[in-house]
Motif scaffolding. Structure first.
Motif, PDB file in Angstrom:
ATOM      1  N   ASN A 187       0.775  -1.238   0.109  1.00  0.00           N
ATOM      2  CA  ASN A 187       0.228  -0.094  -0.001  1.00  0.00           C
ATOM      3  C   ASN A 187       0.813   1.354   0.025  1.00  0.00           C
ATOM      4  OD1 ASN A 187      -3.122  -0.368   0.382  1.00  0.00           O
ATOM      5  ND2 ASN A 187      -2.028  -1.966   1.459  1.00  0.00           N
ATOM      6  N   GLY A 188       2.087   1.147  -0.008  1.00  0.00           N
ATOM      7  CA  GLY A 188       3.021   2.521  -0.239  1.00  0.00           C
ATOM      8  C   GLY A 188       3.754   2.687   0.837  1.00  0.00           C
ATOM      9  N   GLY A 189       3.685   1.725   1.735  1.00  0.00           N
ATOM     10  CA  GLY A 189       4.672   1.998   3.040  1.00  0.00           C
ATOM     11  C   GLY A 189       6.281   1.782   2.683  1.00  0.00           C
ATOM     12  N   LYS A 190       7.068   2.803   2.965  1.00  0.00           N
ATOM     13  CA  LYS A 190       8.592   2.506   2.883  1.00  0.00           C
ATOM     14  C   LYS A 190       9.037   1.656   4.140  1.00  0.00           C
ATOM     15  CE  LYS A 190       8.249   5.368  -0.743  1.00  0.00           C
ATOM     16  NZ  LYS A 190       6.995   6.015  -0.528  1.00  0.00           N
ATOM     17  N   SER A 191      10.263   1.106   3.915  1.00  0.00           N
ATOM     18  CA  SER A 191      10.889   0.310   5.175  1.00  0.00           C
ATOM     19  C   SER A 191      12.212   0.125   5.010  1.00  0.00           C
ATOM     20  CB  SER A 191      10.081  -1.214   5.043  1.00  0.00           C
ATOM     21  OG  SER A 191      10.152  -1.814   3.816  1.00  0.00           O
ATOM     22  N   LYS A 219       9.909   1.830  -2.241  1.00  0.00           N
ATOM     23  CA  LYS A 219      11.330   1.730  -1.992  1.00  0.00           C
ATOM     24  C   LYS A 219      11.626   1.004  -0.532  1.00  0.00           C
ATOM     25  CE  LYS A 219      12.269   6.187  -3.736  1.00  0.00           C
ATOM     26  NZ  LYS A 219      12.812   7.628  -3.676  1.00  0.00           N
ATOM     27  N   MET A 220      12.656   0.202  -0.627  1.00  0.00           N
ATOM     28  CA  MET A 220      13.064  -0.694   0.738  1.00  0.00           C
ATOM     29  C   MET A 220      14.549  -0.823   0.710  1.00  0.00           C
ATOM     30  SD  MET A 220      12.345  -4.735   1.363  1.00  0.00           S
ATOM     31  CE  MET A 220      10.563  -4.547   1.328  1.00  0.00           C
ATOM     32  N   LEU A 221      15.018  -0.428   2.234  1.00  0.00           N
ATOM     33  CA  LEU A 221      16.274  -0.590   2.249  1.00  0.00           C
ATOM     34  C   LEU A 221      16.835  -1.654   3.367  1.00  0.00           C
ATOM     35  CD1 LEU A 221      19.069   1.180   1.993  1.00  0.00           C
ATOM     36  CD2 LEU A 221      18.658   1.977   4.246  1.00  0.00           C
ATOM     37  N   LEU A 271      21.531  -3.197   0.826  1.00  0.00           N
ATOM     38  CA  LEU A 271      20.818  -3.007  -0.523  1.00  0.00           C
ATOM     39  C   LEU A 271      19.642  -2.387  -0.465  1.00  0.00           C
ATOM     40  CD1 LEU A 271      20.684  -4.848  -3.257  1.00  0.00           C
ATOM     41  CD2 LEU A 271      19.181  -6.410  -1.836  1.00  0.00           C
ATOM     42  N   LEU A 272      19.545  -1.546  -1.551  1.00  0.00           N
ATOM     43  CA  LEU A 272      18.195  -0.515  -1.763  1.00  0.00           C
ATOM     44  C   LEU A 272      17.556  -1.192  -2.977  1.00  0.00           C
ATOM     45  CD1 LEU A 272      16.715   1.978  -1.488  1.00  0.00           C
ATOM     46  CD2 LEU A 272      18.135   2.773  -3.500  1.00  0.00           C
ATOM     47  N   ILE A 273      16.235  -1.678  -2.748  1.00  0.00           N
ATOM     48  CA  ILE A 273      15.288  -2.112  -3.524  1.00  0.00           C
ATOM     49  C   ILE A 273      14.194  -1.163  -3.899  1.00  0.00           C
ATOM     50  CG2 ILE A 273      13.768  -4.162  -4.113  1.00  0.00           C
ATOM     51  CD1 ILE A 273      15.465  -5.650  -1.526  1.00  0.00           C
ATOM     52  N   GLU A 274      13.870  -1.068  -5.492  1.00  0.00           N
ATOM     53  CA  GLU A 274      12.678  -0.100  -5.784  1.00  0.00           C
ATOM     54  C   GLU A 274      12.024  -0.630  -6.817  1.00  0.00           C
ATOM     55  OE1 GLU A 274      14.851   4.135  -5.960  1.00  0.00           O
ATOM     56  OE2 GLU A 274      16.139   2.516  -6.439  1.00  0.00           O
ATOM     57  N   GLY A 275      10.626  -0.442  -6.868  1.00  0.00           N
ATOM     58  CA  GLY A 275       9.983  -0.914  -7.885  1.00  0.00           C
ATOM     59  C   GLY A 275       8.471  -0.737  -7.576  1.00  0.00           C
ATOM     60  N   ALA A 276       7.550  -1.180  -8.368  1.00  0.00           N
ATOM     61  CA  ALA A 276       6.131  -1.439  -7.919  1.00  0.00           C
ATOM     62  C   ALA A 276       5.854  -2.925  -7.204  1.00  0.00           C
ATOM     63  CB  ALA A 276       5.356  -1.600  -9.455  1.00  0.00           C
TER      64      ALA A 276
END
Length: 555
Positions: free
Chosen positions: A265-269, A450-452, A420-425
């Motif tokens: 639902n769009g929450g970054k982590s 986005k997720m780190l 590691l940085l992860i980005e995408g839908a």
């Protein structure tokens, strides 16, 4: 002819007047530098444009300064002139905090109490070496609120030239960031997750205090999912980012599903994970050793869906940070720093706004990360050194390794990703799986996110002295500073930045400085040239003038 001369002079005067009027009406500045260091980015311009009332900047760089700080002062003044050219509500002045010599110690203590760390500078001039204390800081003031801006950018092992370049490169972002903090009206929200054995608040205190300028912070207890999962998810959705700092207890499938829906639902982590259970304190026993065990958090399947795996190994690295051990007993005890290969010193590859121009990080019992091919973009922000190797667990860890010289030949499996940085839908990790519970408002596919992931839970942990938290990144045993706090602050800013302000950190500038060795070698030569040639030129033109005058008036 006289009339033509008057007409020409009148026309020249008219052009001069028109040029001055035009210059007053149409103000412009031209940046002729190759790296466009004096051209503000769009984001920086927007950050300073929001103020309709005075913003006063006090720069603590005045007085007699060593060469590199004099250059830093000039560059700081130049960048502030660019900000003032955009918004004339911004005013700045340079002050010398130690101008009053009557009570310098009291002034230094007061500045330090405000959080302004001094720089101890060694100055060598004419064969004499002296120590000076400077405060390379700026204070940005607006409506009874003050933001501290560090002007000096230190990096381990950096030369004077590199230190100036690093500092100048950071100026635009540092001031734009301060303006942004002052102008924030609606803060985004950061949730610190609890309930799975995460770090206690006192170990997160310095980091959370630092980001409070940008964000509102709250706590969410995830183990409440068992009683009312929908309520926990609804609460979590009110936050923009979830911080999971070194959990030590297993996550249930229901807890993972709630986190999954927060992310979709769009929450970054930000995940700070220790996949191996071992602490340095556990080695301080009669045997001086302890067993390191894999830690099962029941997150492997969850992480796999997002395209990565944290391995239950320990990074043994020849680029290490030190620990301090006591030798002797009673009053004869001595504390000596010793190499500790399980505390890697991780250097930045400078490949992203998050890690650009940062001091090395300190990790403690770090693991490694494997990436898995999927549709998400993955950026390795930090890796162990080439002279490192992963060691499998279970494994006995002993303090005796400090007495055994390492065999460099076996350190041939290095450069392991640790951040590691992860980005995408992001898609749900529970796609094509039976969900553990029913929730309202769930979805299987999300928008860009986005997720780190950091393979070390202690990277956010500040030390404690007298039951009070110390600055994150500071090691009280060796008095060394590492870049942990700035890295994590940059990470949160990047994940939650809608303006692209942090991209200013990608700007590259290079300051041309004089070579101190050539200065010492050729000092006399250039003194003679600078003093002698003007005198010779005066005599030469004087001689020519007198000769010409004598010939003209001799008859």
């Amino acid at each position: 002819m006289k009339r033509n001369k008057l007409l020409t002079n009148g026309l020249a005067l008219l052009v001069f007047i028109l040029v001055n009027i035009g210059a007053g009406l149409f103000y412009t500045r031209i940046d002729l530098t190759e790296d466009k260091r004096y051209t503000l980015s769009e984001q920086a311009s927007e950050a300073v444009s929001t103020f309709s009332s005075p913003v006063v900047i006090d720069v603590l760089l005045e007085g007699e300064l060593p060469a590199e700080f004099a250059k830093l002062k000039v560059e700081t003044k130049q960048i502030l002139e660019e900000f003032t050219s955009i918004n004339n509500n911004v005013k700045y002045n340079f002050v010398d905090p130690l101008a009053d010599n009557s009570e310098p110690e009291a002034i230094i203590a007061e500045l330090q109490s405000l959080g302004l760390t001094p720089a101890n500078i060694t100055v060598e001039e004419n064969g004499r070496v002296s120590q000076e204390i400077l405060f390379p800081w700026a204070m940005v003031n607006h409506n009874n609120k003050t933001i501290k801006v560090p002007l000096l950018k230190n990096k381990l092992g950096a030369s004077s030239e590199e230190r100036v370049n690093n500092s100048v490169q950071n100026l635009e972002y540092a001031f734009a960031d301060a303006f942004t903090k002052l102008a924030i009206k609606t803060k985004k929200r950061v949730a610190v997750l609890k309930g799975n054995g995460e770090l206690q608040d006192i170990y997160l205190a310095d980091f959370l205090t630092t980001i409070r300028d940008y964000y509102n912070i709250g706590a969410i207890t995830l183990d409440s999912v068992e009683n009312n999962a929908q309520k926990v998810l609804n609460q979590l959705k009110q936050y923009d980012l979830a911080l999971i700092a070194k959990p030590t207890e297993v996550f249930t499938d229901k807890e993972k599903y709630v986190l999954d829906q927060f992310i979709v639902n769009g929450g970054k982590s930000i995940w700070l994970i220790d996949q191996v259970a071992i602490e340095l304190d556990s080695l301080f026993n009669s045997k001086g050793s302890s067993m390191a065990f894999p830690r099962d958090l029941n997150l492997n399947d969850f992480f796999f869906k997002y395209g990565f795996r944290i391995n239950p190994v320990l990074i043994n690295d020849l680029y290490f940070t030190q620990i301090v051990l006591a030798t002797g007993e009673g009053n004869n005890s001595q504390y000596n720093p010793v190499p500790w290969f399980y505390n890697p010193m991780i250097f930045s590859p400078n490949n992203h706004p998050v890690n650009n121009n940062l001091e090395a990080l300190r990790f403690q019992f770090a693991n490694s990360i494997d990436t898995i091919t999927n549709s998400y973009r993955k950026t390795v922000l930090y890796s162990s050194s080439p002279l490192s190797r992963p060691e499998g667990t279970p494994k006995m860890i002993s303090l005796d390794i400090i007495n055994t010289p390492p065999n460099k030949e076996i350190y041939n499996d290095g450069s392991k990703p640790v951040v590691l940085l992860i980005e995408g839908a992001f898609n749900s990790a529970f796609t094509n799986r039976i969900v553990p519970l029913k929730l309202e408002g769930t979805q299987l596919k999300g928008d860009d996110n986005k997720m780190l992931v950091v393979a070390d839970g202690d990277v956010i942990k500040n030390q404690i002295r007298n039951n009070r938290p110390l600055e994150l990144g500071y090691d009280k045993w060796t008095n060394n500073f590492y870049g942990n706090k700035e890295f994590l602050v940059n990470s949160v800013n990047y994940l939650l930045d809608d303006t692209g302000l942090i991209n200013i950190r990608n700007k590259k500038v290079r300051i041309a400085l004089l070579d101190p060795e050539k200065i010492a070698e050729q000092k006399t030569k250039w003194q003679l040239i600078n003093v002698g040639i003007p005198v010779l030129l005066v005599f030469f033109f004087g001689f020519i003038f007198n000769t010409f005058r004598k010939r003209k008036y001799s008859t």
